[in-house]
Design a protein around this motif. Structure first.
Motif, short mmCIF file in Angstrom:
data_model
loop_
_atom_site.label_atom_id
_atom_site.label_comp_id
_atom_site.label_asym_id
_atom_site.label_seq_id
_atom_site.Cartn_x
_atom_site.Cartn_y
_atom_site.Cartn_z
N ILE A 2 3.35 14.67 5.20
CA ILE A 2 2.05 14.97 5.79
C ILE A 2 1.10 13.80 5.56
CG2 ILE A 2 0.05 16.49 5.63
CD1 ILE A 2 1.93 18.79 5.16
N TRP A 4 1.87 10.66 5.66
CA TRP A 4 2.16 9.67 6.70
C TRP A 4 1.56 10.08 8.04
CZ3 TRP A 4 3.49 4.95 5.74
CH2 TRP A 4 4.17 4.66 4.57
N ILE A 5 1.63 11.38 8.34
CA ILE A 5 1.05 11.88 9.59
C ILE A 5 -0.45 11.59 9.61
CG2 ILE A 5 0.55 13.95 10.95
CD1 ILE A 5 3.20 15.09 9.84
N ALA A 31 2.91 9.50 14.69
CA ALA A 31 2.43 10.68 13.99
C ALA A 31 3.05 11.95 14.58
CB ALA A 31 0.91 10.76 14.06
N LYS A 32 3.19 12.01 15.90
CA LYS A 32 3.80 13.18 16.53
C LYS A 32 5.26 13.32 16.12
CE LYS A 32 1.10 13.37 20.77
NZ LYS A 32 1.16 13.21 22.23
N ILE A 34 6.79 12.19 13.40
CA ILE A 34 6.88 12.58 12.00
C ILE A 34 6.50 14.05 11.84
CG2 ILE A 34 5.94 12.19 9.69
CD1 ILE A 34 5.68 9.23 10.44
N PHE A 35 5.50 14.51 12.61
CA PHE A 35 5.10 15.91 12.55
C PHE A 35 6.24 16.82 12.98
CE2 PHE A 35 3.30 19.64 14.72
CZ PHE A 35 2.65 20.22 13.65
#
Length: 54
Positions: A2, A4-5, A31-32, A34-35
């Motif tokens: 989270i 990193w996001i 970010a997407k 990794i999410f």
């Protein structure tokens, strides 16, 4: 994960405000990704936890 996001989201927001469209898009895309990986790992973890208790 989270963290990193949030880092990539902040980079995307700052880059977007400064007018760097390519960098903002790339950071938001990372970010997407990794999410979504985080969500998949969460679901797998929940399923494994339910199987252990059953």
């Amino acid at each position: 994960m989270i963290r990193w996001i949030i880092i990539f989201l902040v980079i995307a927001l700052i880059a977007g405000l400064l007018g760097f469209g390519g960098i903002a898009g790339a950071s938001a895309g990372i970010a997407k990704i990794i999410f979504y990986i985080f969500i998949v790992l969460l679901v797998i973890s929940l399923i494994m936890n339910l199987m252990r208790r059953g």
